[in-house]
Design a protein around this motif. Structure first.
Motif, PDB file in Angstrom:
ATOM      1  N   GLN A  26      26.884  46.291  36.622  1.00 63.52           N
ATOM      2  CA  GLN A  26      26.090  45.647  37.588  1.00 63.52           C
ATOM      3  C   GLN A  26      26.440  44.206  38.169  1.00 63.52           C
ATOM      4  O   GLN A  26      27.054  44.277  39.703  1.00 63.52           O
ATOM      5  CB  GLN A  26      24.523  44.687  37.299  1.00 63.52           C
ATOM      6  N   LEU A  27      27.974  43.751  37.278  1.00 60.16           N
ATOM      7  CA  LEU A  27      28.669  42.182  37.961  1.00 60.16           C
ATOM      8  C   LEU A  27      29.674  42.977  38.476  1.00 60.16           C
ATOM      9  O   LEU A  27      30.220  42.857  39.310  1.00 60.16           O
ATOM     10  CB  LEU A  27      29.019  41.982  36.402  1.00 60.16           C
ATOM     11  N   LEU A  28      30.362  44.499  37.935  1.00 57.63           N
ATOM     12  CA  LEU A  28      30.894  44.847  38.695  1.00 57.63           C
ATOM     13  C   LEU A  28      30.956  46.055  40.019  1.00 57.63           C
ATOM     14  O   LEU A  28      31.640  45.039  41.303  1.00 57.63           O
ATOM     15  CB  LEU A  28      31.655  45.766  37.747  1.00 57.63           C
ATOM     16  N   GLU A  29      30.009  46.146  39.839  1.00 55.06           N
ATOM     17  CA  GLU A  29      29.023  46.226  41.520  1.00 55.06           C
ATOM     18  C   GLU A  29      28.938  45.036  42.279  1.00 55.06           C
ATOM     19  O   GLU A  29      29.201  45.870  43.938  1.00 55.06           O
ATOM     20  CB  GLU A  29      27.316  47.249  40.957  1.00 55.06           C
ATOM     21  N   ASN A  30      28.897  44.570  41.916  1.00 52.74           N
ATOM     22  CA  ASN A  30      28.430  42.940  42.747  1.00 52.74           C
ATOM     23  C   ASN A  30      29.670  42.712  43.270  1.00 52.74           C
ATOM     24  O   ASN A  30      29.856  41.784  44.441  1.00 52.74           O
ATOM     25  CB  ASN A  30      27.769  41.953  41.872  1.00 52.74           C
ATOM     26  N   MET A  31      31.074  42.350  42.430  1.00 54.71           N
ATOM     27  CA  MET A  31      32.016  42.117  43.005  1.00 54.71           C
ATOM     28  C   MET A  31      32.680  43.301  43.964  1.00 54.71           C
ATOM     29  O   MET A  31      32.997  42.629  44.925  1.00 54.71           O
ATOM     30  CB  MET A  31      32.814  42.100  41.627  1.00 54.71           C
ATOM     31  N   LYS A  32      32.724  44.688  43.923  1.00 57.57           N
ATOM     32  CA  LYS A  32      33.394  45.414  44.638  1.00 57.57           C
ATOM     33  C   LYS A  32      32.526  44.972  46.594  1.00 57.57           C
ATOM     34  O   LYS A  32      32.631  44.772  46.921  1.00 57.57           O
ATOM     35  CB  LYS A  32      32.221  46.486  44.410  1.00 57.57           C
ATOM     36  N   HIS A  33      31.084  44.928  45.630  1.00 60.80           N
ATOM     37  CA  HIS A  33      29.796  44.429  46.625  1.00 60.80           C
ATOM     38  C   HIS A  33      30.746  43.138  47.966  1.00 60.80           C
ATOM     39  O   HIS A  33      30.475  43.429  49.087  1.00 60.80           O
ATOM     40  CB  HIS A  33      28.912  44.849  46.512  1.00 60.80           C
ATOM     41  N   HIS A  34      31.125  42.265  47.111  1.00 62.65           N
ATOM     42  CA  HIS A  34      31.557  40.808  47.483  1.00 62.65           C
ATOM     43  C   HIS A  34      33.282  40.972  48.329  1.00 62.65           C
ATOM     44  O   HIS A  34      33.468  39.810  48.539  1.00 62.65           O
ATOM     45  CB  HIS A  34      31.161  39.510  46.952  1.00 62.65           C
ATOM     46  N   GLY A  35      33.459  42.172  47.664  1.00 63.93           N
ATOM     47  CA  GLY A  35      35.428  42.082  48.470  1.00 63.93           C
ATOM     48  C   GLY A  35      36.107  41.142  46.777  1.00 63.93           C
ATOM     49  O   GLY A  35      37.289  41.182  47.289  1.00 63.93           O
ATOM     50  N   LEU A  36      35.742  41.629  45.919  1.00 65.97           N
ATOM     51  CA  LEU A  36      35.945  40.463  44.850  1.00 65.97           C
ATOM     52  C   LEU A  36      36.624  41.916  43.586  1.00 65.97           C
ATOM     53  O   LEU A  36      36.234  42.828  43.633  1.00 65.97           O
ATOM     54  CB  LEU A  36      35.161  39.642  44.081  1.00 65.97           C
ATOM     55  N   SER A  37      38.411  41.110  43.368  1.00 64.10           N
ATOM     56  CA  SER A  37      39.177  42.181  43.100  1.00 64.10           C
ATOM     57  C   SER A  37      38.893  42.248  41.575  1.00 64.10           C
ATOM     58  O   SER A  37      38.610  41.433  40.455  1.00 64.10           O
ATOM     59  CB  SER A  37      40.402  42.081  42.964  1.00 64.10           C
ATOM     60  N   GLU A  38      38.796  42.726  40.600  1.00 62.97           N
ATOM     61  CA  GLU A  38      38.271  43.138  39.096  1.00 62.97           C
ATOM     62  C   GLU A  38      39.677  42.132  38.263  1.00 62.97           C
ATOM     63  O   GLU A  38      39.665  41.532  37.229  1.00 62.97           O
ATOM     64  CB  GLU A  38      38.976  44.487  38.271  1.00 62.97           C
ATOM     65  N   GLU A  39      40.616  42.201  38.792  1.00 67.49           N
ATOM     66  CA  GLU A  39      42.217  41.885  38.084  1.00 67.49           C
ATOM     67  C   GLU A  39      42.158  40.152  38.082  1.00 67.49           C
ATOM     68  O   GLU A  39      42.638  40.008  37.319  1.00 67.49           O
ATOM     69  CB  GLU A  39      43.068  42.627  38.769  1.00 67.49           C
TER      70      GLU A  39
END
Ligand code: 4AD
Ligand code: MG
Length: 446
Positions: free
Chosen positions: A382-395
Motif C-alpha cells: 500500500q505504501l508503494l501504491e501511495n508513493m506512486k500516486h503522489h509521484g514519489l520515486s522509490e529510489e
C-alpha cells in the motif's frame, strides 16, 4: 531577582548585604532620596529600591533613567509602602550602562506592530518577558510529559533531501558554490517525522522537538516560516491511541501552565484575554470532541453559515471552517479524523473504506489546527501504491521503505506547533509575538 524574592518570602525577615542588578523601569526623586523600580527579567515583579541622597554612587542618580542598567547594594527589608511586600534599602548604587532619552520603551501601551520592529528590546516589556518565560516553561513541560511516559528524545536532521509533507514548500540550501554540496539538492526540513519513524521502528516511543521551516507564502497570524514542532512517533500504536496521546498532551501542557506560571499568566489575563484562565481550566477539566471528516462536512453544510470557501466532501477544511466547528459548534477542542486520501500526504494509512486515510487534526478555539498527525501506512504494498500516486520515486525513499520491509509494525504520531500552543496558553493573537525573532515572508530582521 526571582531567587531573591523567593528567599525573602521564605525568610520573613530582612536579608542584609544583597546585590541586585537590573534595568530601571521608573525612577522618581525627592530632595532626600530616590525611588527606583528595577526589573531583571527573571520574573514579572519589579523590585523597589530606595536610595538616600549622599550614598556612594548617588551622584549618577540622574543618569539612572528608564532602560539604564544598574547594580544596587543594600538590604532587602519589609516595605512600609503599599503595593509591594519588600523593598531594597540601598547602601550603594552603581550605574552600569546609561540609556539615552531616545530609549524606545519609555511609555506603556505600545502596539504589537511597533514592538515587533524593535524585537531586540521587546523582551524588556513586561508582556513579552512573560511570553518568553512561559515559552521556556512550556518547553520544559514538553520534555517532562514524554519523559514521564518513557519516550526517547531523538534529534532529527535540519538538513534533508526529502519533502515529508509533499507540499513542495521547502527552503533550498546551498553552499554558494556551483556544485551540489551534498551531491543532490538539499533543503531545510519541514518535519522530522520520516526520521522519527526510522527511530520509532527501533526504539518504540520517540519524540523530536526542534525547528522546522516552511517556504509557504502564508501571511496569516498563525504561520511562520521558521517554527518549532514537537513530533512524537509511536510503534505498535493506532490512530485511536494517537488521538488520545494528543489530547492528553494538550491537557498536560495547559495544566502545567496553570500551575507553574509564577504570576506570568496574570498579565495575559489582564491585558490580552479576560476569559483566559476560565478557558484554560475548561480545557483541563472537560472532555474534548472527536468527529470524523465526513461528519464534520455534514455539520458544516447543515450549519446555515456562509463561508468564504464553500464546503463539500473532498475539499480541505479552511481555517474558517475549523474555527467555526471548534469555537461556535462544539465550543471545545475538537479532533477531526479520517480525511479523504486525495488531500493528505503519502505516508498516511489507508482505511478499509479505500477512500479515507487515518489522518487527524486537533483544533482549538481561537487558533484552529494545533496538532496534525496520523497512523502511518505500514503495509509495503500500500505504501508503494501511495508513493506512486503522489509521484514519489522509490529510489529516493529506499531507506523509508526498508522499515516496512524489515519487521514492519503499525505506528502513528503527530506534530504539534509549539508557537500555536503558546498562543493558546497566553491568548496572544499573533505568532510573531510568541517567537523572540520571527521569520515570516519578507521579514528576517534581527
Ligand atoms: O500538520 P503539519 O504540517 O504536520 C506535519 O508536519 C506532520 N509531519 C506531523 C507528524 O505527523 N509528525 O504540521 C504540524 C503542526 C500543525 O498542526 C501546526 O500546529 C504547526 O505544526 N504548523 C505551523 N506552525 C506555525 N507556522 C507554520 N507555518 C506551521 N505549519 C504547521
Ligand atoms: Mg496539518
Amino acid at each position: 531577582m526571582r531567587t531573591l524574592i523567593k528567599k525573602a518570602l521564605k525568610s520573613e525577615s530582612a536579608v542584609e548585604g544583597i546585590v541586585i542588578k537590573g534595568w530601571v523601569r521608573t525612577r522618581r526623586d525627592s530632595k532626600a532620596f530616590s525611588f527606583m523600580e528595577l526589573n531583571d527579567g527573571t520574573c514579572l515583579a519589579n523590585i523597589q529600591v530606595i536610595a538616600d541622597a549622599g550614598i556612594p554612587g548617588y551622584d549618577d542618580i540622574s543618569k539612572m533613567t528608564t532602560g539604564a542598567s544598574v547594580a544596587i547594594t543594600g538590604n532587602l527589608v519589609a516595605s512600609p509602602g503599599k503595593g509591594q511586600a519588600w523593598e531594597v534599602q540601598a547602601t550603594e548604587v552603581e550605574l552600569l550602562g546609561a540609556a539615552p532619552d531616545d530609549f524606545p520603551l519609555q511609555k506603556k501601551g505600545h502596539t504589537p506592530e511597533f514592538l515587533r520592529s524593535i524585537a531586540h528590546l521587546r523582551p524588556r516589556a513586561n508582556l513579552y518577558g512573560a511570553v518568553f518565560r512561559m515559552r521556556s516553561r512550556l518547553a520544559r513541560a514538553v520534555h517532562r510529559f514524554f519523559d514521564e511516559r518513557d519516550f526517547t528524545y531523538v534529534h532529527t536532521p535540519i538538513l534533508t533531501a526529502s519533502d515529508c509533507e509533499g507540499a513542495g514548500e521547502m527552503f533550498r540550501v546551498s553552499s554558494g558554490g556551483k556544485e551540489e554540496f551534498f551531491g543532490k539538492p538539499a533543503y531545510l526540513t519541514v518535519s522530522g517525522q520520516l526520521e522519527g519513524e526510522l527511530m520509532a521502528t527501533a526504539l518504540s516511543n520517540v519524540y523530536t522537538f526542534g525547528p522546522t521551516f516552511r517556504a509557504e507564502n502564508s501571511h496569516t497570524s498563525r504561520h511562520a516560516s521558521e517554527f518549532w514542532m514537537i513530533e512524537p512517533e509511536m510503534a505498535f500504536c493506532d490512530l485511536e491511541e494517537d488521538m488520545t496521546l494528543a489530547e492528553d498532551f494538550v491537557k498536560y501542557l495547559v495544566k502545567d501552565a496553570l500551575e507553574n506560571h509564577e504570576g506570568d499568566l496574570d498579565i495575559f489575563a489582564k491585558f490580552v484575554d479576560k476569559g483566559l484562565v476560565q478557558r484554560l481550566q475548561d480545557v483541563v477539566e472537560k472532555p474534548f470532541q472527536r468527529v470524523s471528516y465526513t461528519e464534520a462536512v455534514e455539520i458544516l453544510q447543515a450549519s446555515g453559515q456562509t463561508f468564504e470557501y464553500p464546503v463539500e466532501y473532498g475539499v480541505n477544511l479552511q481555517s474558517e471552517h475549523e474555527r467555526w466547528l471548534t469555537e461556535e459548534h462544539f465550543k471545545k477542542p475538537t479532533t477531526i479524523y479520517n480525511y479523504p486520501k486525495e488531500i493528505k500526504p503519502f505516508y498516511m494509512r489507508l482505511n478499509d473504506d479505500g477512500k479515507t486515510v487515518t489522518a487527524m487534526d486537533l483544533l482549538v478555539p481561537g487558533i484552529g489546527e494545533i496538532v496534525g498527525g496520523s497512523q502511518r501506512e505500514e503495509r509495503m504494498d500500500q505504501l508503494l501504491e501511495n508513493m506512486k500516486h503522489h509521484g514519489l520515486s522509490e529510489e529516493d525513499y529506499w531507506w523509508y521503505i526498508d522499515t516496512r520491509k524489515y519487521g514492519t509494525v503499525p505506528h502513528a504520531g503527530f506534530g504539534m506547533g509549539f508557537e500555536r500552543m503558546l498562543m493558546f496558553i497566553t491568548g496572544m493573537q499573533n505568532i510573531r509575538d510568541v517567537i523572540p525573532f520571527a521569520r515570516t515572508p519578507g521579514s528576517c530582521e534581527f
